[in-house]
Design a protein around this motif. Sequence first.
Motif, PDB file in Angstrom:
ATOM      1  N   LEU A  97       0.830  -1.206   0.000  1.00 45.66           N
ATOM      2  CA  LEU A  97       0.000   0.000   0.000  1.00 45.66           C
ATOM      3  C   LEU A  97       0.865   1.257   0.000  1.00 45.66           C
ATOM      4  CD1 LEU A  97      -2.803  -1.015   2.529  1.00 45.66           C
ATOM      5  CD2 LEU A  97      -2.975  -0.880   0.046  1.00 45.66           C
ATOM      6  N   GLU A  98       2.023   1.172   0.661  1.00 43.23           N
ATOM      7  CA  GLU A  98       2.913   2.335   0.709  1.00 43.23           C
ATOM      8  C   GLU A  98       3.469   2.672  -0.674  1.00 43.23           C
ATOM      9  OE1 GLU A  98       6.591   3.964   3.502  1.00 43.23           O
ATOM     10  OE2 GLU A  98       6.375   1.825   3.109  1.00 43.23           O
ATOM     11  N   SER A  99       3.574   1.655  -1.538  1.00 42.47           N
ATOM     12  CA  SER A  99       4.089   1.896  -2.884  1.00 42.47           C
ATOM     13  C   SER A  99       3.063   2.582  -3.778  1.00 42.47           C
ATOM     14  CB  SER A  99       4.521   0.562  -3.519  1.00 42.47           C
ATOM     15  OG  SER A  99       3.403  -0.282  -3.741  1.00 42.47           O
ATOM     16  N   VAL A 100       1.792   2.605  -3.342  1.00 41.26           N
ATOM     17  CA  VAL A 100       0.744   3.323  -4.078  1.00 41.26           C
ATOM     18  C   VAL A 100       0.773   4.775  -3.608  1.00 41.26           C
ATOM     19  CG1 VAL A 100      -1.712   3.443  -4.628  1.00 41.26           C
ATOM     20  CG2 VAL A 100      -0.642   1.218  -4.184  1.00 41.26           C
ATOM     21  N   LYS A 101       1.258   5.658  -4.437  1.00 41.26           N
ATOM     22  CA  LYS A 101       1.521   7.040  -4.021  1.00 41.26           C
ATOM     23  C   LYS A 101       0.278   7.740  -3.485  1.00 41.26           C
ATOM     24  CE  LYS A 101       5.501   7.830  -7.025  1.00 41.26           C
ATOM     25  NZ  LYS A 101       6.087   8.689  -8.085  1.00 41.26           N
ATOM     26  N   SER A 102      -0.844   7.563  -4.156  1.00 44.94           N
ATOM     27  CA  SER A 102      -2.067   8.240  -3.709  1.00 44.94           C
ATOM     28  C   SER A 102      -2.481   7.773  -2.318  1.00 44.94           C
ATOM     29  CB  SER A 102      -3.200   7.978  -4.710  1.00 44.94           C
ATOM     30  OG  SER A 102      -3.446   6.583  -4.839  1.00 44.94           O
ATOM     31  N   PHE A 103      -2.311   6.474  -2.050  1.00 48.69           N
ATOM     32  CA  PHE A 103      -2.666   5.926  -0.737  1.00 48.69           C
ATOM     33  C   PHE A 103      -1.646   6.368   0.306  1.00 48.69           C
ATOM     34  CE2 PHE A 103      -3.185   2.821   2.589  1.00 48.69           C
ATOM     35  CZ  PHE A 103      -4.559   2.573   2.613  1.00 48.69           C
ATOM     36  N   ASP A 104      -0.362   6.378  -0.080  1.00 50.26           N
ATOM     37  CA  ASP A 104       0.700   6.751   0.856  1.00 50.26           C
ATOM     38  C   ASP A 104       0.572   8.207   1.288  1.00 50.26           C
ATOM     39  OD1 ASP A 104       3.206   6.350   2.275  1.00 50.26           O
ATOM     40  OD2 ASP A 104       4.095   7.626   0.729  1.00 50.26           O
ATOM     41  N   LYS A 139      -2.108   9.932   1.574  1.00 48.41           N
ATOM     42  CA  LYS A 139      -3.274  10.091   2.442  1.00 48.41           C
ATOM     43  C   LYS A 139      -3.087   9.432   3.805  1.00 48.41           C
ATOM     44  CE  LYS A 139      -8.321   9.712   2.233  1.00 48.41           C
ATOM     45  NZ  LYS A 139      -9.477   9.246   1.408  1.00 48.41           N
ATOM     46  N   TYR A 140      -2.400   8.285   3.837  1.00 45.17           N
ATOM     47  CA  TYR A 140      -2.279   7.524   5.086  1.00 45.17           C
ATOM     48  C   TYR A 140      -0.816   7.256   5.464  1.00 45.17           C
ATOM     49  CZ  TYR A 140      -7.181   6.479   4.064  1.00 45.17           C
ATOM     50  OH  TYR A 140      -8.519   6.570   3.772  1.00 45.17           O
ATOM     51  N   HIS A 141       0.077   8.180   5.116  1.00 49.26           N
ATOM     52  CA  HIS A 141       1.502   7.951   5.349  1.00 49.26           C
ATOM     53  C   HIS A 141       1.811   7.739   6.831  1.00 49.26           C
ATOM     54  CE1 HIS A 141       5.819   8.167   4.764  1.00 49.26           C
ATOM     55  NE2 HIS A 141       5.873   9.011   5.775  1.00 49.26           N
ATOM     56  N   SER A 142       1.247   8.540   7.683  1.00 49.26           N
ATOM     57  CA  SER A 142       1.528   8.429   9.125  1.00 49.26           C
ATOM     58  C   SER A 142       1.094   7.072   9.669  1.00 49.26           C
ATOM     59  CB  SER A 142       0.830   9.549   9.900  1.00 49.26           C
ATOM     60  OG  SER A 142       1.314  10.804   9.493  1.00 49.26           O
ATOM     61  N   PHE A 143      -0.097   6.644   9.285  1.00 46.20           N
ATOM     62  CA  PHE A 143      -0.611   5.352   9.748  1.00 46.20           C
ATOM     63  C   PHE A 143       0.286   4.213   9.260  1.00 46.20           C
ATOM     64  CE2 PHE A 143      -3.049   1.562   8.486  1.00 46.20           C
ATOM     65  CZ  PHE A 143      -3.463   1.133   9.735  1.00 46.20           C
ATOM     66  N   LEU A 144       0.681   4.253   7.987  1.00 46.92           N
ATOM     67  CA  LEU A 144       1.529   3.204   7.437  1.00 46.92           C
ATOM     68  C   LEU A 144       2.885   3.176   8.124  1.00 46.92           C
ATOM     69  CD1 LEU A 144       0.776   3.686   3.625  1.00 46.92           C
ATOM     70  CD2 LEU A 144      -0.057   1.847   5.093  1.00 46.92           C
ATOM     71  N   ASN A 145       3.457   4.339   8.351  1.00 48.25           N
ATOM     72  CA  ASN A 145       4.777   4.431   8.966  1.00 48.25           C
ATOM     73  C   ASN A 145       4.757   3.923  10.402  1.00 48.25           C
ATOM     74  OD1 ASN A 145       7.598   5.272   8.895  1.00 48.25           O
ATOM     75  ND2 ASN A 145       6.973   6.898  10.308  1.00 48.25           N
TER      76      ASN A 145
END
Length: 281
Positions: free
Chosen positions: A46-53, A55-61
């Motif tokens: 999901l992190e590799s999907v720029k649009s998703f990253d 929007k949800y970068h903090s959550f993923l990180n």
Amino acid sequence: MKNKETKPHWKDKLHEIIYEADTPTGKVFDIVLLIAIIFSIVLVMLESVKSFDIKYHSFLNISEWIITILFTIEYVLRIITVKKPWRYITSFYGVVDLLSTIPKYLSIIFAGTQGLIALRALRLLRVFRILKLARYLGASQHLANALKASRAKISVFLFAVLIACVIFGTIMYLVEGEENGFTNIPKSVYWCIVTLTTVGFGDIAPVTALGQFIAAIIMILGYGIIAVPTGIVSAEYATASKDPNKPPPIDLNSQSCSNCNAKRHKDSAQYCYRCGESLHL
């Protein structure tokens, strides 16, 4: 004087939970671990999907850091719960566990290396132990032996294919020429390999009638060539499967020796087949 029963050491209890799947707690631990591995791989995707990253970068990180810390703790526990930690560290699973833990830490220094977290997918191989499928992996050993026995024949075959590609590639360079995309012999050989393997990228294509005729021959040869290594390995596999000296299948369990980390013990085993350590607490 009555002999008091000694309680298992906490390391032995942790070893049973972490390394074995025969107990309820060990099975739960492995299932939770597999879920965490799958979740971490999904996060990387999901992190590799720029649009998703975006929007949800903090959550993923944050999620990746939490999982990485948990895996780090698990890795340390795996080391301290065995009597010979170097055996685990240098084993296949030990290396995989380390490689699946360090990418997030490396990303602090080298940006983008967190994508290597996908290596955690190799840890999913433990599903064979959890589902007690290890006893049915004898077929995989036969396949490995067949490949090993076939390596000389396959090597000769691949060498012959490479020579054919060089010859056909050179011929196509002479027939088609630079004006049709065959600018040099290496590029022509590349085209021949792509065509022979039936991949057909289409970046280079013959234009002349003679070139197209040669290309057609190469394509037909490609289908025949695919069957050759398969036949070689299949013959060796059939020979290995019919071996009268092959031992009968043995019921194995997931017990892991706390001393030497050996696995694949018999269900009735009381001691490790490698070092003689007791398998029971």
